[in-house]
Write an enzyme that holds these catalytic residues in place. Structure first.
Site, PDB file in Angstrom:
ATOM      1  N   ASN A  12     -10.872  13.362 -13.148  1.00 36.78           N
ATOM      2  CA  ASN A  12      -9.557  12.763 -13.319  1.00 36.78           C
ATOM      3  C   ASN A  12      -9.655  11.711 -14.423  1.00 36.78           C
ATOM      4  OD1 ASN A  12      -7.050  11.528 -13.120  1.00 36.78           O
ATOM      5  ND2 ASN A  12      -7.511  10.483 -11.193  1.00 36.78           N
ATOM      6  N   LYS A  14      -7.297  10.005 -15.769  1.00 33.56           N
ATOM      7  CA  LYS A  14      -6.327   8.918 -15.641  1.00 33.56           C
ATOM      8  C   LYS A  14      -5.646   8.657 -16.997  1.00 33.56           C
ATOM      9  CE  LYS A  14      -8.984   7.198 -11.758  1.00 33.56           C
ATOM     10  NZ  LYS A  14      -9.459   6.034 -10.979  1.00 33.56           N
ATOM     11  N   HIS A 100      -2.637  10.471  -5.424  1.00 40.05           N
ATOM     12  CA  HIS A 100      -3.779   9.611  -5.727  1.00 40.05           C
ATOM     13  C   HIS A 100      -3.443   8.184  -5.311  1.00 40.05           C
ATOM     14  CE1 HIS A 100      -6.778   7.372  -8.007  1.00 40.05           C
ATOM     15  NE2 HIS A 100      -7.469   8.494  -8.104  1.00 40.05           N
ATOM     16  N   GLU A 102      -3.784   5.453  -6.661  1.00 41.12           N
ATOM     17  CA  GLU A 102      -3.143   4.646  -7.697  1.00 41.12           C
ATOM     18  C   GLU A 102      -1.657   4.970  -7.792  1.00 41.12           C
ATOM     19  OE1 GLU A 102      -7.332   4.423 -10.124  1.00 41.12           O
ATOM     20  OE2 GLU A 102      -5.737   5.704 -10.895  1.00 41.12           O
ATOM     21  N   GLU A 170     -10.617   9.760  -0.920  1.00 42.10           N
ATOM     22  CA  GLU A 170     -10.992   8.675  -1.830  1.00 42.10           C
ATOM     23  C   GLU A 170     -10.760   7.338  -1.139  1.00 42.10           C
ATOM     24  OE1 GLU A 170     -10.453   9.811  -6.323  1.00 42.10           O
ATOM     25  OE2 GLU A 170      -8.523   9.498  -5.384  1.00 42.10           O
ATOM     26  N   GLY A 176     -13.494   2.982  -8.682  1.00 38.13           N
ATOM     27  CA  GLY A 176     -13.714   2.135  -9.842  1.00 38.13           C
ATOM     28  C   GLY A 176     -14.442   0.831  -9.573  1.00 38.13           C
ATOM     29  N   SER A 214     -16.115   6.266  -7.129  1.00 37.09           N
ATOM     30  CA  SER A 214     -17.333   5.815  -7.805  1.00 37.09           C
ATOM     31  C   SER A 214     -18.454   6.855  -7.750  1.00 37.09           C
ATOM     32  CB  SER A 214     -17.815   4.477  -7.229  1.00 37.09           C
ATOM     33  OG  SER A 214     -16.890   3.452  -7.524  1.00 37.09           O
TER      34      SER A 214
END
Length: 252
Positions: A12, A14, A100, A102, A170, A176, A214
């Site tokens: 991904n 992003k 996701h 985010e 996730e 991250g 990660s």
């Protein structure tokens, strides 16, 4: 990792990637994949929508597939800035990430919105990668499994099958940050997801459940060896072919 489910290693990207440099990285990945004429896993890159067509063209006739990072629930209409699943398919995508963390956090996407987007992905002929995961606060409150249950039950459309849907776990606190749950933590959540899927789908045993958060070359082998982990959804480590390939290599 299960022998009955073909692993999927997905990148991904992003909001990263301009056409020239991105295509160069993809061509490097394609070249690496060509050394394995019959890879034992599916390889996917989800770039920004602006370069899906260029990336799909660069990956043509290779074992690397291209996907989208999000789609709108509708096929068309007055939705400025949004992209329909059919548009992604038309540009050469075969998958689409939905829900996701985010998107859930930054855009307030509820389970109902994610479900509608997954339905749209199916309608558009795309495989939906439905993301679930708990925040650090939820984890510290011992609500991880409750959160996962709620997201799985309410984010999957009725038409979800093993052929049109992938789940990606996730943990939000690991995305991250460089932090990852222990293999036991991952195994516990993935087993729980599989239990939830069994109550929702007749072919649940064939549904691929990816781990994301990660993932990098240094921890991929350990994570991919965890029971019920059928691949990875990789963020930053997927931007460079040289970083992504060691993760792919754990499954080929």
């Amino acid at each position: 990792m299960s022998n009955q489910r073909r692993p999927l290693i997905a990148g991904n990207w992003k909001m990263n990637g301009l056409a020239t440099a991105a295509t160069s990285e993809l061509k490097e990945l394609v070249a690496l994949a060509k050394d394995h004429t019959a890879p034992k896993c599916d390889i996917l890159i989800c770039p920004p929508a602006t370069i899906v067509r260029e990336m799909a063209s660069a990956a043509e006739n290779s074992s690397v597939q291209i996907g989208g990072q999000d789609c709108h629930a509708n096929e068309s209409g007055a939705h400025t800035g949004d992209i329909a699943a059919e548009m992604l398919k038309d540009a050469g995508a075969s998958y689409c990430i939905v829900g996701h963390s985010e998107r859930r956090a930054d855009h307030g996407e509820s389970n109902a919105v994610v479900k509608a987007k997954a339905e749209a992905a199916h309608r558009g002929g795309l495989i939906a990668i439905v993301c679930v995961g708990e925040t650090l606060a939820e984890r510290e409150a011992d609500k991880t499994l409750d959160v996962i249950s709620d997201q799985v039950r309410n984010s999957l459309p009725n038409g979800a099958t093993a052929s049109n849907t992938v789940i990606a776990y996730e943990p939000v606190w690991a995305i991250g940050t460089g932090k990852t749950p222990t293999p036991l933590d991952v195994a516990t959540v993935h087993a729980h997801i599989r239990e939830e899927l069994a109550a929702l789908m007749s072919d649940s045993a064939q549904v691929r459940v990816l781990y994301g958060g990660s993932v990098k070359g240094s921890n991929a082998e350990e994570l991919m060896a965890v029971e019920n982990v059928d691949g990875a959804l990789v963020g930053g480590a997927s931007l460079k072919a040289a970083d992504f390939w060691p993760i792919v290599a754990t499954s080929i």
